[in-house]
Design an enzyme around this catalytic site. Structure first.
Site, PDB file in Angstrom:
ATOM      1  CB  ILE A 142      -0.929   0.060   1.225  1.00  0.00           C
ATOM      2  CG1 ILE A 142      -2.031  -0.987   1.120  1.00  0.00           C
ATOM      3  CG2 ILE A 142      -1.561   1.454   1.348  1.00  0.00           C
ATOM      4  CD1 ILE A 142      -3.052  -0.912   2.241  1.00  0.00           C
ATOM      5  CB  ALA A 143       2.287   3.406  -2.231  1.00  0.00           C
ATOM      6  CB  VAL A 144      -0.800   6.871   1.211  1.00  0.00           C
ATOM      7  CG1 VAL A 144      -1.541   8.194   1.306  1.00  0.00           C
ATOM      8  CG2 VAL A 144      -1.783   5.699   1.329  1.00  0.00           C
ATOM      9  CD  GLU A 181       6.474 -11.147   4.693  1.00  0.00           C
ATOM     10  OE1 GLU A 181       6.747 -12.274   5.113  1.00  0.00           O
ATOM     11  OE2 GLU A 181       6.865 -10.699   3.605  1.00  0.00           O
ATOM     12  CG  ASN A 231       5.162   1.549   8.757  1.00  0.00           C
ATOM     13  OD1 ASN A 231       4.483   2.451   9.245  1.00  0.00           O
ATOM     14  ND2 ASN A 231       5.228   1.321   7.447  1.00  0.00           N
ATOM     15  CE1 TYR A 269      -1.805  -2.626   6.205  1.00  0.00           C
ATOM     16  CE2 TYR A 269       0.291  -2.911   7.318  1.00  0.00           C
ATOM     17  CZ  TYR A 269      -0.436  -2.535   6.204  1.00  0.00           C
ATOM     18  OH  TYR A 269       0.217  -2.087   5.088  1.00  0.00           O
TER      19      TYR A 269
END
Length: 158
Positions: free
Chosen positions: A77-79, A111, A116, A123
């Site tokens: 996931i990238a934001v 993972e 983080n 999650y």
């Protein structure tokens, strides 16, 4: 306004810019646009893009999921940094989970770098649980190693 869309085709240039802005090399998490495009060529791998609409529609994030048999893995996931803290990562995650549920996936895995905390909190808020740890899994650009946590979300119980 934010829209989650499945792209008809992946534009490597905009994808590369989003990855470059979203991941910090000191943690060793950065994928290249070429790696993502290669992953998308594998059966069962899909991407969803989040677009924000201000004066124009522009990519602000994406998710990448691979499904095999009755399991799925959230690969990424990238934001975009200017869109963080606005719920975009959660919307992308929710979309990925909903897509897996409609595909009769039993378990979803991911993972995440052990340090983080923002991602781990996201999650866990969706029901993922830590089921393992991979020491030294991520290698930063400077050679430093970072542990990864393996997390699982049970979608269907028998």
């Amino acid at each position: 306004m934010v829209r989650i869309l499945i792209p008809e085709r992946v534009e490597a240039e905009s994808l590369g810019a989003l990855i470059e802005a979203s991941f910090e090399p000191q943690y060793g998490e950065r994928w290249t646009a070429e790696q993502i495009i290669s992953a998308l060529a594998m059966p069962g791998t899909t991407a969803a893009y989040a677009y924000v609409e201000d004066n124009e529609l522009r990519p602000a994030g994406f998710s990448l999921v691979r499904q095999v048999a009755d399991e799925a893995e959230l690969l990424l996931i990238a934001v975009a940094p200017d869109q963080r803290g606005k719920g975009l990562g959660g919307r992308l995650l929710d979309y990925a989970v909903e897509t897996c549920c409609s595909s009769s996936i039993r378990d979803m895995f991911l993972e995440v770098r052990a340090g983080n905390t923002n991602a781990i909190c996201l999650y866990k808020s969706r029901g993922f649980e830590v089921v393992g740890k991979r020491p030294g899994y991520y290698r930063a650009d400077n050679g430093q190693l970072h542990d990864a946590l393996t997390m699982r979300l049970r979608l269907f119980r028998t």
